[in-house]
Design an enzyme around this catalytic site. Structure first.
Site, short mmCIF file in Angstrom:
data_model
loop_
_atom_site.label_atom_id
_atom_site.label_comp_id
_atom_site.label_asym_id
_atom_site.label_seq_id
_atom_site.Cartn_x
_atom_site.Cartn_y
_atom_site.Cartn_z
CG ASP A 1 1.62 -1.12 -4.53
OD1 ASP A 1 0.70 -0.61 -3.87
OD2 ASP A 1 1.42 -1.70 -5.62
CD GLU B 1 -4.20 -0.61 -6.50
OE1 GLU B 1 -5.14 -0.96 -7.23
OE2 GLU B 1 -3.33 0.22 -6.87
CD GLU B 2 -0.49 1.57 -8.59
OE1 GLU B 2 -1.14 1.26 -9.60
OE2 GLU B 2 -0.62 2.67 -8.02
#
Ligand SMILES: [Zn+2]
Ligand SMILES: [Zn+2]
Length: 439
Positions: free
Chosen positions: A105, A171-172
């Site tokens: 991402d 992930e963020e």
């Protein structure tokens, strides 16, 4: 391979006791793969860079990944935790199971690198129009893992064991109200039928120079937990504070007293910790004492015991300082699922460090300081013995300490990190598989 000439039998015995997989030189197949993949890595990276997608929106990236894996004859599983893609490469020989993880991402950042392949993508995020940019280098991670897929498939006949490629979304962090990322992949059973013996992950990192790798045993990245404290007073005129309960003064006291949690009550000789207040919201007019104030912030720790203790200490401060002011307090510490500490299994890391040194050179493998940032890879590392390492991303000639960091609109990953990242991850994987299968 270089050989050491040792004058004493004792030293020879000590050397022969080293694990067989502690390669002192880069494997020839790693060098060959890096050469074969170089142009493809750059092309993939630039394509992903120009087409970044926010967390839980990685449709195009995931489709490209799956398409490439299918073209290699693999049978990728798609749609895991929304856009996750997983594929297993079966080696021709028996051996251990390894998982390799790449995140896919991008971030709500408007790119300012001026690169010819800079992102021009815009979107709406949290009600604001923003650019979208691979400002954390996940475009590089995804490309590296695609290159590794090529290399491992090409050598599949002689490969001992199995490799699971994990292309992870979000992930963020997910948009409010959504689920996703590593914990959701685990909840959906990504390791249920294929239980890896080890997992490896990498991250390109601005504070290391291109050519360097960074790794440390034990904690590597912090646990990150968010908190919210709601302070309920009683509204009154600003000229008559005794007519109500002032939540602003109570909240100010809490912010002040909370500073002593780390400075006075946490064992800083053991590991660092941070408690930060990021928002203070309350009031509407200069002469009205409001009903409520809401505080929020973040806690960073490297040890489960310290993490739990800071949660308890902060809750205690909030409730008791609030009570001293006559205010009612709801202390949500933490208020949502945070990321655990990203732990590098000490034994595995000690064992695999020579593989990193083999590709980067001994002097180029450094031990970076503890990172207060967090990674949701930590959820995988909590389940499976793991080694996670950094790949230097700042071009030679630029000071990594002042170079635009990950998440900056000027973050500019030196593309040599693609080559080094691929070589490091492939060497680690092959050394692990061959080493563990050796008698
Ligand atoms: Zn990031
Ligand atoms: Zn990242």
């Amino acid at each position: 391979m270089r050989r050491l000439v040792l004058p004493f039998t004792g030293a020879l015995l000590a050397l022969s006791a080293l694990p067989v997989h502690a390669q002192s030189a880069q494997r020839p197949e790693v060098a060959a793969a890096a050469k074969a993949e170089q142009a493809k890595l750059v092309a993939w990276r630039r394509d992903f860079h120009q087409n970044p997608e926010l967390s839980n929106r990685e449709q195009r990236t995931a489709a490209k990944v799956a398409e490439h894996l299918r073209a290699l004859g693999l049978k990728p599983q798609t749609g895991i935790a929304h856009h996750g893609v997983v594929a297993i490469i079966e080696g021709g020989k028996p051996g251990p199971k390894v998982a390799l993880r790449a995140d896919m991402d991008a971030l709500p950042v408007t790119e300012q690198t001026g690169l010819p392949f800079a992102s021009k993508v815009t979107t709406t995020f949290n009600g604001q129009t923003t650019g979208v940019m691979h400002a954390c280098g996940h475009d590089g991670h995804t490309s590296i893992l695609l290159g590794i897929a090529d290399a491992l498939v090409a050598m599949r006949k002689d490969l001992p064991g199995q490799v699971m490629l994990v292309f992870q979304p979000a992930e963020e962090g997910v948009p409010p109200g959504e689920n996703g990322g590593a914990p959701m992949m685990l909840e959906e059973g990504v390791f249920k039928t294929f239980r890896p013996d080890a997992i490896f992950g990498l991250h390109v990192f601005s504070t290391l120079q291109a050519g360097q790798l960074g790794v440390r045993q034990g904690p590597m990245l912090a646990a990150s937990d968010r908190f919210t404290i709601k302070v309920h007073g009683r509204q009154t005129h600003g000229s008559r504070p005794w007519g109500g309960i002032d939540p602003i003064v109570a909240a100010a006291d809490m912010v002040g007293t909370a500073q002593t949690i780390v400075s006075r009550r946490t064992d800083l000789a053991k590991l660092p910790a941070v408690v930060t207040f990021g928002t203070v919201h309350g009031g509407i007019r200069f002469n009205i004492i409001p009903d409520d104030v809401e505080l929020s912030g973040t806690i960073r720790t490297f040890d489960l015991g310290m993490r739990e203790k800071i949660f308890a200490d902060l809750k205690n401060v909030a409730e008791h300082v609030g009570a001293a002011h006559g205010a009612k307090v709801e202390a949500l510490v933490p208020d949502a699922k945070g990321n655990p500490v990203t732990m590098n299994d000490p034994e595995l890391t000690a064992r695999m460090r020579p593989s990193l040194e083999a590709v980067a050179g001994k002097d180029n493998v450094v031990e970076p300081p503890l990172q207060m940032g967090a990674e949701d890879y930590a959820y995988f590392a909590r389940e499976i013995p793991s080694m996670y390492f950094f790949v230097g991303a700042t071009a030679k000639g630029i000071d990594p300490l002042t170079a635009p960091s990950n998440h900056s609109p000027q973050f500019d990953m030196d593309e040599s990190a693609l080559d080094l990242g691929l070589r490091a991850m492939l060497q680690v994987t092959l050394d692990y598989l061959h080493g563990a299968s050796a008698p």
